[in-house]
Enzyme design. Structure first.
Site, short mmCIF file in Angstrom:
data_model
loop_
_atom_site.label_atom_id
_atom_site.label_comp_id
_atom_site.label_asym_id
_atom_site.label_seq_id
_atom_site.Cartn_x
_atom_site.Cartn_y
_atom_site.Cartn_z
CD GLU A 61 -4.79 0.92 -11.19
OE1 GLU A 61 -5.15 0.90 -10.02
OE2 GLU A 61 -4.10 0.03 -11.71
CG LEU A 101 -12.25 1.14 -9.28
CD1 LEU A 101 -11.96 -0.36 -9.35
CD2 LEU A 101 -13.26 1.52 -10.35
CD GLU A 158 -3.63 -8.94 -4.25
OE1 GLU A 158 -3.40 -9.56 -3.21
OE2 GLU A 158 -3.37 -7.72 -4.38
N GLY A 166 0.80 -1.23 0.00
CA GLY A 166 0.00 0.00 0.00
C GLY A 166 0.83 1.28 0.00
NE ARG A 220 3.95 -12.14 -1.68
CZ ARG A 220 2.79 -11.85 -1.11
NH1 ARG A 220 2.11 -12.79 -0.48
NH2 ARG A 220 2.29 -10.64 -1.18
P1 ADP Z 1 0.05 -3.04 -2.96
O1 ADP Z 1 0.92 -3.88 -3.83
O2 ADP Z 1 0.75 -1.84 -2.44
O3 ADP Z 1 -0.66 -3.82 -1.92
P2 ADP Z 1 -2.34 -3.02 -4.69
O4 ADP Z 1 -2.32 -2.57 -6.11
O5 ADP Z 1 -2.44 -4.49 -4.45
O6 ADP Z 1 -1.06 -2.39 -3.96
O7 ADP Z 1 -3.52 -2.30 -3.94
C1 ADP Z 1 -3.71 -2.44 -2.55
C2 ADP Z 1 -5.06 -1.93 -2.16
O8 ADP Z 1 -5.22 -0.54 -2.54
C3 ADP Z 1 -6.24 -2.63 -2.82
O9 ADP Z 1 -6.60 -3.82 -2.16
C4 ADP Z 1 -7.30 -1.55 -2.71
O10 ADP Z 1 -7.78 -1.48 -1.39
C5 ADP Z 1 -6.53 -0.27 -2.98
N1 ADP Z 1 -6.54 0.10 -4.42
C6 ADP Z 1 -5.62 -0.25 -5.36
N2 ADP Z 1 -5.96 0.22 -6.58
C7 ADP Z 1 -7.13 0.91 -6.43
C8 ADP Z 1 -8.00 1.66 -7.31
N3 ADP Z 1 -7.75 1.78 -8.61
N4 ADP Z 1 -9.13 2.22 -6.79
C9 ADP Z 1 -9.39 2.10 -5.45
N5 ADP Z 1 -8.62 1.44 -4.58
C10 ADP Z 1 -7.50 0.84 -5.03
#
Ligand code: ADP
Length: 449
Positions: A200, A203, A275, A165, A291
């Site tokens: 992005e 959402l 994911e 995050g 992983r």
């Molecule tokens: P990381 O690798 O840092 O964990 P992620 O891309 O997996 O990043 O995103 C982690 C979390 O951030 C998601 O589970 C969601 O809660 C939030 N998130 C990521 N992308 C978006 C988006 N485009 N819109 C809203 N929330 C998002």
């Protein structure tokens, strides 16, 4: 099959891997820092090697020390668990150069998915739906603004090298964009050494739904259904469940088959998780983890498949354990990540566990490496253990979780158990009616909607 596996990790996942090795009749080598000399994975392994001082960079991330430990013990494979070196492509290559097996995917796939921009491009090419956004990295200039306007505000600035995050900033309006770009890039630069960011669509109320896959590296791949990990704090998962309360069998098969087909095309080997954010019936790819994941037991409980054992078998050249048609989703499972933290401020609470009583009974599983008298060191993550329950239905699972949480005793340190005891009684949770921002709103005392 491997003769001896070195487990390059600690805590509950080291113990989890050790259990799979024992059931496969494989000898185990535990490695540990000086702070973990009394850890359970060290006590239960066949052999153990101290690989350095407490700080992770000097021990669990110390590649020369791990290679030396393999050499001394004669291990022929290394299981990286999650975190630490599990998504380090170079580590996988170095092991190969030393005739050691890395229990995980090919280095090229780790590298591909570790770069979020490349991962997104690959997903798109393979027919996986992605979040609308910039095609690649953006710089804090005009073109970022043009792209953001095209996507439509709010937009999310994300780090290409992101994880946990970090390096993520929302821009609600045009006026916020410059600042979001600069802060995300700076955060990314200091956390990952790479300042590239991309845009992005943000959402508003999606769910986080992820698909578990298993590939044989020869073009065979199956999916094992989904986990719903929408209950998050600071983008960290807190509670995971499967199946998702909002997916039906048709939607599951559709997204599952799309993902399995993509993994077949990639010739992906081992376990992986794709994911997605899910909103208004649509899936949007966010990333792939190459992983085993913390929340893997949820899938194990509803499919009856031992994912770590299969991961090891497949790394040794084995076939997939079953065909897609043979995968059956049975009942419901929920996992709670019980952390050594204050349940309100989330301040870490390391220290000695004075009293410990894990709950038991039918359908209750604890994946933990702690014991009464164990001292949780301050150097690593604050996971005390994962409480995983299974029931024939979601209702049965919730009732079982409620009683298991009430039964569990961890005294001497603060834990997040009180938070889970409250959550399991919350109407929105009982109804399965929550999204990725729900928990933060709940914790802020707002009425979550
Ligand atoms: P990381 O690798 O840092 O964990 P992620 O891309 O997996 O990043 O995103 C982690 C979390 O951030 C998601 O589970 C969601 O809660 C939030 N998130 C990521 N992308 C978006 C988006 N485009 N819109 C809203 N929330 C998002």
């Amino acid at each position: 099959m491997f003769d001896k596996i070195l487990i390059a990790n600690r805590g509950e996942i080291a113990l989890r891997i050790l259990r799979a090795c024992k059931e496969l009749g494989i000898s185990t080598v535990a490695v540990h820092s000086t702070a973990d000399a009394d850890a359970m994975h060290v006590r239960l392994a066949d052999e153990s090697v101290c690989i350095g001082p407490p700080q992770s960079k000097d021990s669990y991330l110390n590649i020369p020390a791990l290679l030396a430990a393999c050499e001394i013990t004669g291990a022929d494979a290394v299981h990286p668990g999650y975190g630490f070196l599990s998504e380090n492509a170079r580590f996988a290559e170095i092991l190969g150069e030393h005739n050691l097996h890395f229990i995980g995917p090919k280095a090229e796939h780790i590298r591909l998915m570790g770069d979020k921009i490349e991962a997104k491009k690959t997903a798109k090419r393979l027919g996986i739906p992605v979040v609308p956004g910039s095609d690649g990295a953006v710089t804090p200039d005009q073109d970022a603004m043009a792209i953001a306007k095209e996507i439509g505000f709010p937009v999310l600035v994300k780090a290409a090298a992101g994880g946990g995050g970090r390096g993520m900033k929302v821009a609600h309006t045009e006026a916020d964009l410059q600042l979001a770009l600069t802060t995300a890039a700076n955060e990314a630069k200091s956390a990952f050494g790479d300042a590239s960011v991309y845009l992005e669509k943000y959402l508003q109320k999606p769910r986080h739904i992820e698909i578990q896959v298993l590939g044989d590296g020869r073009g065979g791949a199956i999916h094992l259904g989904e986990r719903d990990c929408s209950l998050q704090r600071r983008h960290q998962k807190v509670w995971e469940e499967g199946p998702s309360p909002v997916l039906d069998a048709t939607a599951r098969a559709k997204i599952g088959n799309t993902v399995a087909k993509a993994m077949q095309e990639l010739k992906y080997i081992g376990v992986g998780t794709i994911e997605f954010l899910y909103e208004d019936g649509e899936f949007y790819f966010i990333e792939m983890n190459t992983r085993i994941q913390v929340e893997h037991p949820v899938t194990e409980m509803i499919t009856g498949i031992d994912l770590v054992l299969e991961q090891i078998r497949i790394a040794a050249g084995g076939d997939l354990p079953m065909t897609q048609d043979q995968v059956v989703i049975n009942g419901h499972s929920i996992e709670c990540r019980v952390n050594a933290e204050n349940p309100v401020s989330f301040r870490p609470s390391p220290g000695k566990i004075q009293q410990y009583h894990p709950p038991g009974g039918l359908g209750v599983r604890i994946d933990s490496a702690v014991y009464q008298g164990y001292v949780i060191p301050p150097y690593y993550d604050s996971l005390v253990g994962k409480l995983i329950v299974h029931g024939k239905s979601r209702v049965e699972c919730l009732m079982r979780l409620r009683r298991a949480l009430d039964e569990m005793v961890v005294d001497g340190i603060e834990t997040t158990l009180p938070l889970f005891r409250a959550l399991v009684r919350e109407p929105a949770i009982i109804d399965g009616d929550y999204h990725i921002h729900w928990l933060e709103q709940y914790l802020a005392g707002q009425k979550a909607d």
